[in-house]
Design an enzyme around this catalytic site. Structure first.
Site, PDB file in Angstrom:
ATOM      1  N   GLY A   8       0.848  -1.191   0.000  1.00  0.00           N
ATOM      2  CA  GLY A   8       0.000   0.000   0.000  1.00  0.00           C
ATOM      3  C   GLY A   8       0.885   1.243   0.000  1.00  0.00           C
ATOM      4  N   GLY A  11      -0.259   4.906  -1.199  1.00  0.00           N
ATOM      5  CA  GLY A  11      -1.377   5.593  -0.553  1.00  0.00           C
ATOM      6  C   GLY A  11      -0.920   6.791   0.260  1.00  0.00           C
ATOM      7  N   GLN A  12      -1.902   7.407   0.939  1.00  0.00           N
ATOM      8  CA  GLN A  12      -1.618   8.641   1.699  1.00  0.00           C
ATOM      9  C   GLN A  12      -0.544   8.397   2.760  1.00  0.00           C
ATOM     10  OE1 GLN A  12      -4.609   9.893   4.453  1.00  0.00           O
ATOM     11  NE2 GLN A  12      -3.848  11.985   4.590  1.00  0.00           N
ATOM     12  N   ASP A  34       2.630  -1.977  -4.334  1.00  0.00           N
ATOM     13  CA  ASP A  34       1.236  -1.527  -4.456  1.00  0.00           C
ATOM     14  C   ASP A  34       0.653  -2.162  -5.711  1.00  0.00           C
ATOM     15  OD1 ASP A  34      -1.210  -0.004  -4.201  1.00  0.00           O
ATOM     16  OD2 ASP A  34      -0.053   1.394  -2.986  1.00  0.00           O
ATOM     17  N   ILE A  35      -0.669  -1.984  -5.910  1.00  0.00           N
ATOM     18  CA  ILE A  35      -1.273  -2.625  -7.089  1.00  0.00           C
ATOM     19  C   ILE A  35      -1.033  -1.837  -8.370  1.00  0.00           C
ATOM     20  CG2 ILE A  35      -3.107  -4.103  -6.116  1.00  0.00           C
ATOM     21  CD1 ILE A  35      -4.964  -1.689  -6.379  1.00  0.00           C
ATOM     22  N   ASP A  50      -0.653  -7.404  -5.213  1.00  0.00           N
ATOM     23  CA  ASP A  50      -1.993  -7.411  -4.621  1.00  0.00           C
ATOM     24  C   ASP A  50      -1.878  -8.192  -3.313  1.00  0.00           C
ATOM     25  OD1 ASP A  50      -4.580  -7.864  -3.857  1.00  0.00           O
ATOM     26  OD2 ASP A  50      -5.264  -8.584  -5.816  1.00  0.00           O
ATOM     27  N   TYR A 144     -15.897  -0.572   7.152  1.00  0.00           N
ATOM     28  CA  TYR A 144     -14.482  -0.260   7.440  1.00  0.00           C
ATOM     29  C   TYR A 144     -14.212  -0.402   8.937  1.00  0.00           C
ATOM     30  CZ  TYR A 144     -10.418   2.921   7.976  1.00  0.00           C
ATOM     31  OH  TYR A 144      -9.210   3.496   8.299  1.00  0.00           O
ATOM     32  N   ILE A 174      -5.935  11.516   9.338  1.00  0.00           N
ATOM     33  CA  ILE A 174      -4.554  11.980   9.089  1.00  0.00           C
ATOM     34  C   ILE A 174      -4.579  13.119   8.074  1.00  0.00           C
ATOM     35  CG2 ILE A 174      -2.262  11.319   8.271  1.00  0.00           C
ATOM     36  CD1 ILE A 174      -2.791   8.512   9.279  1.00  0.00           C
TER      37      ILE A 174
HETATM   38  C1  AKB Z   1     -11.489   7.676   7.439  1.00  0.00           C
HETATM   39  O1  AKB Z   1     -12.004   8.796   7.587  1.00  0.00           O
HETATM   40  O2  AKB Z   1     -12.095   6.693   6.978  1.00  0.00           O
HETATM   41  C2  AKB Z   1     -10.053   7.487   7.849  1.00  0.00           C
HETATM   42  C3  AKB Z   1      -9.960   6.981   9.244  1.00  0.00           C
HETATM   43  C4  AKB Z   1     -10.334   7.859  10.376  1.00  0.00           C
HETATM   44  O3  AKB Z   1      -9.571   5.855   9.455  1.00  0.00           O
HETATM   45  N1  AKB Z   1      -9.347   8.716   7.725  1.00  0.00           N
END
Ligand code: AKB
Length: 323
Positions: A8, A11-12, A34-35, A50, A144, A174
């Site tokens: 990854g 990513g950010q 990364d992919i 992956d 998530y 972040i």
């Molecule tokens: C999100 O907003 O989904 C992320 C987190 C807080 O994990 N930045």
């Protein structure tokens, strides 16, 4: 000598983490993966990978004699809601794959140290919202957040059953100016700076008083590396550590930006993301991280705002120059 694989890496967090790890351990000892197409961020090695392809993850770990893996590939809170099954599969199986590889290697006498990011999204509406303690009710409402809560349980399980040295942080939102964030609820706190810099009114998808825990990227990277460098016997929490940076609402952030851009304006248009934000804590108690590995946040709101505006201005100037 450590050999470090960052999955990854584009990513950010990944892109800035690779840079920091490269500065510390040398470009040859960092493998960015990364992919997408090759994107080194200072590392000498790039692998298109992956994380769901467990055989290939194992091959790369063997080929580079990897000693540490950062598994950052994930779908975040907003993009996860658009594709819940995909989010669950990536977030859970990505973690399970590296935990299993670390378990097997540990048994073969080739231990791996792992980092996997949890999030404030693992908390929910019944979690105490102010100074949320390390151990609290967790009833996440997004796929998530559910994957982060389950992931924390998996990390603790693999440590206590198989002695897998896995470490984690419950990242707040972040804030950074280099790579764009990838579909989270806290992204407003980055987009707002770009609007301020362009002289635009920022249409905020959260209400003015929605206070959330946040952290500036340099502090987030420092926390991650400090946790990974702590001797294993000092890590008492194998789920994920609360780590506090700072907390603010869109209204407070707007006021802070106006100290530098007095004409900046915001409008409030709360949408589906409001419910997600409302289910998350306002602030975190990070006593355990302070006690176990000496964590303390370094960057406050004024420094963050000043630095974000200066950097976004500098990069937009560079873009104009290149055009
Ligand atoms: C999100 O907003 O989904 C992320 C987190 C807080 O994990 N930045």
């Amino acid at each position: 000598m450590e050999r470090i694989l960052v999955i990854g890496a584009s990513g950010q967090i990944g892109s800035e983490l690779v840079e920091a790890l490269t500065a510390k351990h040398g470009a040859a000892n960092v493998i960015a993966a990364d992919i997408g197409p090759r994107s080194l961020h200072g590392a000498a090695n790039y692998e298109m990978l992956d994380v769901l392809d467990s055989n290939r993850v194992t091959q790369i770990i063997d080929r580079y004699r990897v000693t540490q893996v950062y598994q950052l590939a994930a779908l975040l809170s907003v993009t996860g809601e658009q594709a819940p099954l995909k989010a669950w599969t990536l977030n859970m199986n990505g973690l399970l794959n590296i935990l299993e590889i670390a378990r097997e290697r540990g048994q073969a006498g080739k231990p791996l140290r792992l980092f996997w990011p949890s999030s404030i999204a693992a908390f929910g509406p019944h979690t105490p919202a102010i100074d949320t303690p390390q151990l609290a009710v967790m009833d996440p409402t997004t796929i998530y957040g559910i994957s982060k809560q389950a992931g924390e349980r998996l990390c603790e399980y693999y440590f206590s059953k198989f002695n897998v040295d896995v470490r984690s942080i419950r990242y707040p939102g972040i804030i950074s100016h280099r790579s764009p964030p990838g579909g989270g609820t806290t992204d407003y706190a980055i987009a707002i700076f770009h609007a301020a810099q362009k002289g635009e009114i920022y249409p905020c998808y959260l209400g003015p008083d929605t206070t959330l825990p946040m952290i500036y990227m340099p502090d987030a990277i420092r926390a991650t590396i400090e946790l990974m460098e702590t001797p294993a016997d000092r890590i008492r929490i194998r789920s994920a550590y609360n780590v506090a940076g700072l907390s603010f609402s869109p209204r407070e952030l707007t006021q802070a930006i106006r100290q530098y851009v007095p004409e900046f304006d915001i409008s409030y248009q709360p949408d589906h993301r409001q419910a997600i934000a409302d289910s998350w804590p306002h602030s975190l108690d990070d006593t355990c991280a302070r006690a176990d590995w000496g964590w303390h946040a370094g960057i406050g709101l004024q420094q963050l705002v000043e630095d974000m505006l200066a950097n976004i201005k500098a990069s937009s100037g560079a873009l104009h120059h290149a055009a």
